[in-house]
Design an enzyme around this catalytic site. Sequence first.
Site, PDB file in Angstrom:
ATOM      1  NE  ARG A 294      -7.826   7.095  -1.327  1.00  0.00           N
ATOM      2  CZ  ARG A 294      -8.403   5.962  -1.689  1.00  0.00           C
ATOM      3  NH1 ARG A 294      -8.606   5.708  -2.976  1.00  0.00           N
ATOM      4  NH2 ARG A 294      -8.781   5.070  -0.816  1.00  0.00           N
TER       5      ARG A 294
ATOM      6  CB  THR B  90     -13.339  14.354  -1.857  1.00  0.00           C
ATOM      7  OG1 THR B  90     -11.931  14.415  -1.530  1.00  0.00           O
ATOM      8  CG2 THR B  90     -14.094  15.290  -0.922  1.00  0.00           C
TER       9      THR B  90
ATOM     10  CG  ASP C 155      -4.353   2.839   4.602  1.00  0.00           C
ATOM     11  OD1 ASP C 155      -3.108   3.023   4.539  1.00  0.00           O
ATOM     12  OD2 ASP C 155      -5.170   3.777   4.575  1.00  0.00           O
TER      13      ASP C 155
ATOM     14  CG  ASP D 216      -3.459   3.023   8.079  1.00  0.00           C
ATOM     15  OD1 ASP D 216      -2.786   4.068   8.035  1.00  0.00           O
ATOM     16  OD2 ASP D 216      -4.707   3.016   8.184  1.00  0.00           O
TER      17      ASP D 216
HETATM   18  C1  PRP Z   1      -2.520   5.785  -0.537  1.00  0.00           C
HETATM   19  C2  PRP Z   1      -1.529   5.184  -1.513  1.00  0.00           C
HETATM   20  C3  PRP Z   1      -1.584   6.159  -2.668  1.00  0.00           C
HETATM   21  C4  PRP Z   1      -3.052   6.565  -2.663  1.00  0.00           C
HETATM   22  C5  PRP Z   1      -3.752   5.788  -3.747  1.00  0.00           C
HETATM   23  O1  PRP Z   1      -1.937   6.818   0.165  1.00  0.00           O
HETATM   24  O2  PRP Z   1      -0.249   5.036  -0.975  1.00  0.00           O
HETATM   25  O3  PRP Z   1      -0.753   7.289  -2.497  1.00  0.00           O
HETATM   26  O4  PRP Z   1      -3.590   6.221  -1.385  1.00  0.00           O
HETATM   27  O5  PRP Z   1      -5.051   6.222  -3.897  1.00  0.00           O
HETATM   28  P1  PRP Z   1      -5.573   6.945  -5.227  1.00  0.00           P
HETATM   29  O6  PRP Z   1      -5.002   6.203  -6.373  1.00  0.00           O
HETATM   30  O7  PRP Z   1      -7.072   6.809  -5.109  1.00  0.00           O
HETATM   31  O8  PRP Z   1      -5.124   8.380  -5.182  1.00  0.00           O
HETATM   32  P2  PRP Z   1      -2.721   7.643   1.301  1.00  0.00           P
HETATM   33  O9  PRP Z   1      -3.362   8.853   0.710  1.00  0.00           O
HETATM   34  O10 PRP Z   1      -3.618   6.730   2.091  1.00  0.00           O
HETATM   35  O11 PRP Z   1      -1.555   8.187   2.208  1.00  0.00           O
HETATM   36  P3  PRP Z   1      -0.433   7.413   3.083  1.00  0.00           P
HETATM   37  O12 PRP Z   1       0.555   6.854   2.094  1.00  0.00           O
HETATM   38  O13 PRP Z   1       0.138   8.497   3.926  1.00  0.00           O
HETATM   39  O14 PRP Z   1      -1.092   6.340   3.892  1.00  0.00           O
HETATM   40  N1  URA Z   2      -4.861   3.396  -0.695  1.00  0.00           N
HETATM   41  C1  URA Z   2      -4.470   2.227  -0.102  1.00  0.00           C
HETATM   42  O1  URA Z   2      -3.538   2.225   0.730  1.00  0.00           O
HETATM   43  N2  URA Z   2      -5.124   1.098  -0.415  1.00  0.00           N
HETATM   44  C2  URA Z   2      -6.127   1.070  -1.301  1.00  0.00           C
HETATM   45  O2  URA Z   2      -6.681  -0.015  -1.555  1.00  0.00           O
HETATM   46  C3  URA Z   2      -6.530   2.273  -1.919  1.00  0.00           C
HETATM   47  C4  URA Z   2      -5.867   3.420  -1.600  1.00  0.00           C
END
Ligand code: PRP
Ligand code: URA
Length: 212
Positions: A103, A107, A203, A206
Amino acid sequence: MRVHVADHRLIAHKLTYLRDKRTDSPTFRRLAEELMTLLAYEATRDVRVEPFEIETPVAPTTGIKLSNPKPLVVPILRAGLGMLEGMVRLLPSAEVGFLGMQRNEETLEAITYANRLPDNLHGRQVYVLDPMLATGGSMVDAIRFLLDRGADDITAVTLLAAPEGVARMEADLADVTPPITLVTGAIDERLNEHGYIVPGLGDAGDRLYGVV
Ligand code: PRP
Ligand code: URA
């Protein structure tokens, strides 16, 4: 869309420790796996099976076994990887495909940066794993990707969901038949101005794997 919120005290208990900012990464990883195993009971309620003749030491009987092709489990990288072991522990014969999505934190749009999936998903039961359903953009894109490859029976499993993400899935995937199923550990209050789930857990990627 069918939405199932797993209403169980053990799930609420484990989610509470997962949410706690004092929980370290090793504990967070263990809890995410355990929660997935508990959610897997709900998510696989309609897993496809076929009759199977056996003989017990006492008498012949008809049981059931998982049908072929076996279900496909798709964790969305990164954070979905933290749920994979919890799922395949319950469904060891499942195959696993991968979708990498990130994500954009400005945006809030998701981009797909990797995929390793069978080309043809016709007739496959697919379970998509991602701990967080926030705006819903990542999950909707992932499901559209799977539908484009022929998947026709998709269950999304999340640890937490925001009402906004559930509403987006309902709206954007309303045309899908048979309907998508969403199984989640909880639906939280809302998203904040940064698109994070409130109260949420921060997150997920993370907390599982460290800040990138
Ligand atoms: C996080 C989470 C989802 C997304 C959710 O991943 O694991 O995939 O955000 O957000 P949304 O519903 O608004 O799309 P992220 O993009 O942070 O990637 P990561 O898993 O590599 O940390
Ligand atoms: N992605 C995450 O990991 N946590 C949130 O709360 C939203 C998006």
